[in-house]
Write an enzyme that holds these catalytic residues in place. Sequence first.
Site, mmCIF file in Angstrom:
data_model
loop_
_atom_site.group_PDB
_atom_site.id
_atom_site.type_symbol
_atom_site.label_atom_id
_atom_site.label_comp_id
_atom_site.label_asym_id
_atom_site.label_seq_id
_atom_site.Cartn_x
_atom_site.Cartn_y
_atom_site.Cartn_z
ATOM 1 N N LYS A 206 0.837 -1.191 0.000
ATOM 2 C CA LYS A 206 0.000 0.000 0.000
ATOM 3 C C LYS A 206 0.877 1.248 0.000
ATOM 4 O O LYS A 206 1.880 1.320 0.716
ATOM 5 C CB LYS A 206 -0.899 0.028 1.238
ATOM 6 C CG LYS A 206 -1.882 -1.137 1.291
ATOM 7 C CD LYS A 206 -3.116 -0.901 0.421
ATOM 8 C CE LYS A 206 -4.055 -2.109 0.509
ATOM 9 N NZ LYS A 206 -5.380 -1.845 -0.037
ATOM 10 N N ASP B 53 -3.150 -6.612 0.207
ATOM 11 C CA ASP B 53 -1.823 -6.902 0.783
ATOM 12 C C ASP B 53 -1.895 -7.837 1.989
ATOM 13 O O ASP B 53 -0.873 -8.105 2.619
ATOM 14 C CB ASP B 53 -1.093 -5.604 1.154
ATOM 15 C CG ASP B 53 -1.869 -4.744 2.149
ATOM 16 O OD1 ASP B 53 -3.110 -4.956 2.272
ATOM 17 O OD2 ASP B 53 -1.264 -3.870 2.791
ATOM 18 N N GLU C 266 -7.476 -6.093 21.183
ATOM 19 C CA GLU C 266 -7.928 -4.966 20.366
ATOM 20 C C GLU C 266 -9.292 -5.322 19.785
ATOM 21 O O GLU C 266 -9.418 -5.670 18.627
ATOM 22 C CB GLU C 266 -6.948 -4.679 19.212
ATOM 23 C CG GLU C 266 -7.303 -3.410 18.442
ATOM 24 C CD GLU C 266 -7.466 -3.601 16.947
ATOM 25 O OE1 GLU C 266 -7.575 -4.754 16.480
ATOM 26 O OE2 GLU C 266 -7.492 -2.584 16.255
ATOM 27 N N ASP D 199 -4.064 -7.941 17.684
ATOM 28 C CA ASP D 199 -4.815 -7.226 16.664
ATOM 29 C C ASP D 199 -6.032 -8.043 16.231
ATOM 30 O O ASP D 199 -5.916 -9.248 15.958
ATOM 31 C CB ASP D 199 -3.873 -7.017 15.463
ATOM 32 C CG ASP D 199 -4.444 -6.059 14.441
ATOM 33 O OD1 ASP D 199 -4.470 -4.846 14.710
ATOM 34 O OD2 ASP D 199 -4.883 -6.541 13.371
ATOM 35 N N ASN D 200 -7.181 -7.401 16.185
ATOM 36 C CA ASN D 200 -8.396 -8.044 15.671
ATOM 37 C C ASN D 200 -8.650 -9.449 16.224
ATOM 38 O O ASN D 200 -8.899 -10.391 15.460
ATOM 39 C CB ASN D 200 -8.315 -8.158 14.145
ATOM 40 C CG ASN D 200 -8.900 -6.926 13.455
ATOM 41 O OD1 ASN D 200 -9.648 -6.156 14.070
ATOM 42 N ND2 ASN D 200 -8.569 -6.752 12.196
ATOM 43 N N GLN E 174 -2.062 -12.502 10.437
ATOM 44 C CA GLN E 174 -2.413 -12.374 9.037
ATOM 45 C C GLN E 174 -1.098 -12.307 8.287
ATOM 46 O O GLN E 174 -0.059 -12.078 8.894
ATOM 47 C CB GLN E 174 -3.239 -11.112 8.797
ATOM 48 C CG GLN E 174 -2.536 -9.854 9.300
ATOM 49 C CD GLN E 174 -3.488 -8.696 9.541
ATOM 50 O OE1 GLN E 174 -4.667 -8.889 9.803
ATOM 51 N NE2 GLN E 174 -2.967 -7.488 9.430
#
Lengths: 520, 520
Positions: free
Chosen positions: A273, A368, A433, A404-405, A333
């Site tokens: 990105k 990505d 999170e 994260d997530n 991820q």
Amino acid sequence: MTKRTRSKTTRAATTLAKDSHERQLDQQRLRRVVVENVHPQVDGGRFPIKRVAGETLTVSADIHADGHDLLAAVVLYRRTGATEWREVPMTPIGNDRWQGTFPVEAIGRYDYTVEGWIDRFASWRYELSKKAGAGQDVASELLEGSALIRELQELHATAAGIVQESGALLGDTAAAADVRTEAALSDALQREMPGYPDRRHATRFEPVLQVVVERERARFGAWYEMFPRSAGTDPSRSATFNEAALRLPYVRSMGFDVLYLPPIHPIGRSFRKGPNNTLTPGPGDPGSPWAIGSEEGGHTAVEPGLGTIEDFDRFVAAAQDHGLEIALDIAFQASPDHPYVREHPEWFRHRPDGTIKYAENPPKKYQDIYPINFDSLAWQELWRELKQIFEFWIGHGVKIFRVDNPHTKPYRFWEWAIGEITQQHPDTIFLSEAFTRPKVMRYLAKSGFSQSYSYFTWRTTKAELTEYFTELTQTDVREYMRPNLFANTPDILHAYLQDGGRAAFQARLVLAATLGASYG
Amino acid sequence: MTKRTRSKTTRAATTLAKDSHERQLDQQRLRRVVVENVHPQVDGGRFPIKRVAGETLTVSADIHADGHDLLAAVVLYRRTGATEWREVPMTPIGNDRWQGTFPVEAIGRYDYTVEGWIDRFASWRYELSKKAGAGQDVASELLEGSALIRELQELHATAAGIVQESGALLGDTAAAADVRTEAALSDALQREMPGYPDRRHATRFEPVLQVVVERERARFGAWYEMFPRSAGTDPSRSATFNEAALRLPYVRSMGFDVLYLPPIHPIGRSFRKGPNNTLTPGPGDPGSPWAIGSEEGGHTAVEPGLGTIEDFDRFVAAAQDHGLEIALDIAFQASPDHPYVREHPEWFRHRPDGTIKYAENPPKKYQDIYPINFDSLAWQELWRELKQIFEFWIGHGVKIFRVDNPHTKPYRFWEWAIGEITQQHPDTIFLSEAFTRPKVMRYLAKSGFSQSYSYFTWRTTKAELTEYFTELTQTDVREYMRPNLFANTPDILHAYLQDGGRAAFQARLVLAATLGASYG
């Protein structure tokens, strides 16, 4: 049908039908004490509550029985895994509610429950005192008391002098009644007799409950978020760990305890990105740190632009020297260039044409990033691998993880992974999170996260703040979910802050630091 | 340690340690849906909730899963003992809360629980609609949908035409994409697909909960208390059932549904009480009806002064003709002349000198009453005998029992006796006379009593009434405890009534009749 006929029928039935239901009843009927509504507990004991070492845990319960007998109760507790219980007495606090308090001194898990029983001596003594006080004849009561004291003494196979003496004196009909009554009601005997309870038919609350005891930083701390590549002195290029280390005294001087780093791993090149989520990065654009993994490695490697793993180790040590703990961001991820993609394509979801699916939140696309398929047929290998990522960084001195997530990964995974990791490393702290639905946020907290991002960021009016912090601090949520109040994050900047300027940031900082024990 | 090395270690570990914990995890991990906080329930399903026949039961639950999949859920219900479940769909009502309603048509017990699962078709359809709506290419999604529909169809081994056709059309790459998309998103297919769920990994809430369904009189009714011996026309002597029957039209004309009779059994002569609790009755003093039992019989006999058992049967029938049901007072205690005392001395408590203990509330003495020892070594025979007292009167047309002082008998006894009796006679109603501690009153209600005396008698100010009826009607207490509001009783006459005269009685009657569904 006469009374006599029925009695015969009853006897026959009793002889015939000593069925299993009746045997069960036989075991239960003497446990006349009810122990219910034990607090604190989460979902009937399905999940542990949370405390930090050095705190105390006050356990309360409704305890009652039929009739007018007096009761006694204790809180039982032990380190999980120990066989022997310790106990503290409970005291009645009104309306059949009892409570007792024990200390949780060490990190790890404790079991606790409540046990209540009929206090036979106290019940007998109370009735005797009322009758004697009314001047009634208590000859029969004294003989009963003598027998009771002797029975309790035998139960315990030993007894203090006063107990033995009282048992004998109360039964001695040759002695004067008033002397015996005085002995029966003496303070000395009353002080001694709680040591001779009859707990054969005590009721113990089930299931056994648990409390996870963490270190203080799980409850209390000031967090500072730093992108190390932006923590240099030359704005024209990304900084390194060694350069970022120069900022440590500045961060510590502001009073922070935890230095939280977004992902520090190699960043993928495929679909990298550029600024503002474009797909056309310039040659020097570093990409999003959350697009994890390249030829240089994945979740256990360090982005070469930041330095080597040895540089990271030095950074952790330097932080420690300045009184700062490092918290790492763990985002499960992969960029398309992550080694997992090549080595374990079975850990990802595939389209009918065989290609791997990237992340989407339609119509938004995150080309990505490949999400991980936790339901993969090879889930055991995958789950263990992911758990070992935490263990790898624990091996490099990191004891705090900002996940994260977590809400897009199975609850069961977190319960399992956090459970396994904290069994080996009970000083590990996990921050969830989860800015997602309230019940999902809470369930992740129940499943093991030490702390949770909260909705603080979106609560700006007095009414909103009052309502939300009443929920967080005055309801059972407080037993298992600890908010970490971030004024803002790299991807969340409330309109209040966008429009309010420096004063708004100051107001939110003060609110964050005073409404909760952890903030960032 | 390089990434590759760790991967090898992981594989070895996976092969070696397929332990029981991991097998358990394997079974649980695909049940991604959480079903929690199911309402109504009492103490995690330990006790049933209550309804009356013809009502509906609305069940709600928090239902959520990790990620963004759409969910589906049902309430499962069945008559207790049936093997097949019936089900009604649940609908989301906001904030991950779902609810569904089923009718409880018949008296008896029902099981109920909640089951939730990932709605694979709806989740896929939602994503497709967002992508298609944004004009994105959905070729891959259509192929996935075709495979999904076929898989769901195979799961159910049959499928409606539209399902079969859509499965084929979506996979037909020769057909136009917009035609396939339109078919995929069609209302017709959307209506049909809930019939093809994939519930293999559904989460069913445990434990199964229960509701006791009683007849309407358990919830709603006006009670009139009558001492039949005082219901005659000649104040100089005790009246009989035949004379009391003359009052039935009068009672009915006031709108009452239930005629409650204090104990109608032979009254003991030993230590018979005279007026105002004296021990010097005159020759014509009848004694307290609660001093049950004489040479003429015990709990299954009728006081000869009132008539014969045949007279009683006629009285019950006459009451029925006037739209009145008889409620009998059941007081488990015996006068010293009760046949039990002679036949079963082991059912009573004894003093050290061998005599039987009378009832006391020191310094008060009730020499005309022997309490029953429920902990007797011969408890099975005793408990069965006591249960059969209810069954005897059920055989004489009585289906409502007002139980005297249930809180001085073991909770377990009531749970067992009421459970056994209502299994055979589910139209039996039990009113608990427990003016005792609130948690004891509630526990008796949980244990099976249809109705409970309440604290209404002592709540006279507006603030007291508001607070108390908020508790009774707005908290979970409403799920298992039904108040029966007596303005006064033979032994409770609040100062408000003592001082307030006729107006006070009128005020309390109106309050009793309007604040609750049952009053007396």
